[in-house]
Design a protein around this motif. Sequence first.
Motif, mmCIF file in Angstrom:
data_model
loop_
_atom_site.group_PDB
_atom_site.id
_atom_site.type_symbol
_atom_site.label_atom_id
_atom_site.label_comp_id
_atom_site.label_asym_id
_atom_site.label_seq_id
_atom_site.Cartn_x
_atom_site.Cartn_y
_atom_site.Cartn_z
ATOM 1 N N ASP A 158 0.857 -1.258 -0.210
ATOM 2 C CA ASP A 158 0.043 -0.082 -0.170
ATOM 3 C C ASP A 158 0.924 1.095 0.036
ATOM 4 N N GLY A 159 0.199 2.317 -0.672
ATOM 5 C CA GLY A 159 1.109 3.660 -0.523
ATOM 6 C C GLY A 159 1.999 3.717 -1.778
ATOM 7 N N GLU A 160 3.161 4.066 -1.521
ATOM 8 C CA GLU A 160 4.156 4.745 -2.588
ATOM 9 C C GLU A 160 4.501 3.471 -3.260
ATOM 10 N N ARG A 161 4.555 2.336 -2.835
ATOM 11 C CA ARG A 161 4.860 0.889 -3.632
ATOM 12 C C ARG A 161 3.958 0.866 -4.769
ATOM 13 N N SER A 162 2.780 0.950 -4.150
ATOM 14 C CA SER A 162 1.670 0.881 -5.178
ATOM 15 C C SER A 162 1.535 1.885 -6.441
ATOM 16 N N ARG A 163 1.949 3.028 -5.896
ATOM 17 C CA ARG A 163 1.983 4.096 -6.897
ATOM 18 C C ARG A 163 3.099 4.095 -8.134
ATOM 19 N N ILE A 164 4.080 3.358 -7.472
ATOM 20 C CA ILE A 164 5.436 2.986 -8.548
ATOM 21 C C ILE A 164 4.860 1.922 -9.349
ATOM 22 N N ALA A 188 -8.574 7.001 1.831
ATOM 23 C CA ALA A 188 -8.431 7.718 0.708
ATOM 24 C C ALA A 188 -6.822 8.283 0.619
ATOM 25 N N GLY A 189 -6.315 8.181 1.408
ATOM 26 C CA GLY A 189 -5.006 8.693 1.484
ATOM 27 C C GLY A 189 -3.933 7.805 0.817
#
Length: 325
Positions: A158-164, A188-189
Amino acid sequence: MIHKNNLQGAAMRYDVSVIGLYILDVLGRPVSRIPERGNVEFIDEIRLTVAGTAGGTVVDTAKLGLRSLAVGAVGNDEKADFVLATLAKFGVDTSAMQRLPGVPTSATILNVRPNGERPALHVRGASDHFDVPESLYDQVFDAPIVHLGGTGLLKTLDGERSRILLQEAKRRGRTVTFDLIAASRETAGLVLPLLPHIDYFMPSIEEARDMSGRSTVEDCAAFYLDAGAACCVFTLGGEGAYYAHRDGTRLAVPAYDIAVVDTTGCGDAFDAGFITALHHRMDPEAAVRFAQAAAGLVATGLGSDAGIVSFEHTQEQMRRWRVKG
């Protein structure tokens, strides 16, 4: 016509790569009450199924005829043996599944009430420790459609790893579909930074409302489109589904009139049906109707893999079932 990016996957190994939450579900129905002390209540049915916002979806895409890659994690326990064997039985490629020592396979006990409600007891397990290393990118992205399912219960990813991960999928020209679980204002964050890399954002309307703070389906769609999603496809339970694309297309599609047994996995089946519709280049309304038919089939049985037989059988149900008036 359906809105798509790179859906011409003839030279690719898979039709869809399904990343995220893989769970073993233990379901019982009908459960009217939990017996007191050490007493016993008798029920009609107990099943074990592969579930989760990725697991349930990948089983259904395989049953609908797609070459499907499972990308997730299980433990090194008896539950993992069942999950991997069941995926293989349905023809899912499990070569990108990770077996993690020292943690249990994520699992849920679901007590399905006579009205279809399903209070859950969940062990988070291996999915909390799952990540997609760059060494797997060439295999994971060897499909024209990439689905990420389970944000909210993927602690490491979750978070930055998913965005990458999703940014890389889009860099490679893939169509990205997305669903989540256990949504709240806090979720949502995690989700909002991903939206510019998502082609089809497919939560339930309850999840969409919880994260956005908006009430109407139209306002929810506007919120996520403004945040960067290319298209929202909301499931509305017994009211059907709503499709909103940034090109201005809006569709409110009513639900089929069916007798519901258990709603476990209906959202995952809807995702699988919509992904399959993308693969077959259906127009938006046909895609939503096919997705609803897949979800409807799952609702007629117990567990996330119930009901769906094949692509042709699902098409036949589309033709036979009446929509709600």
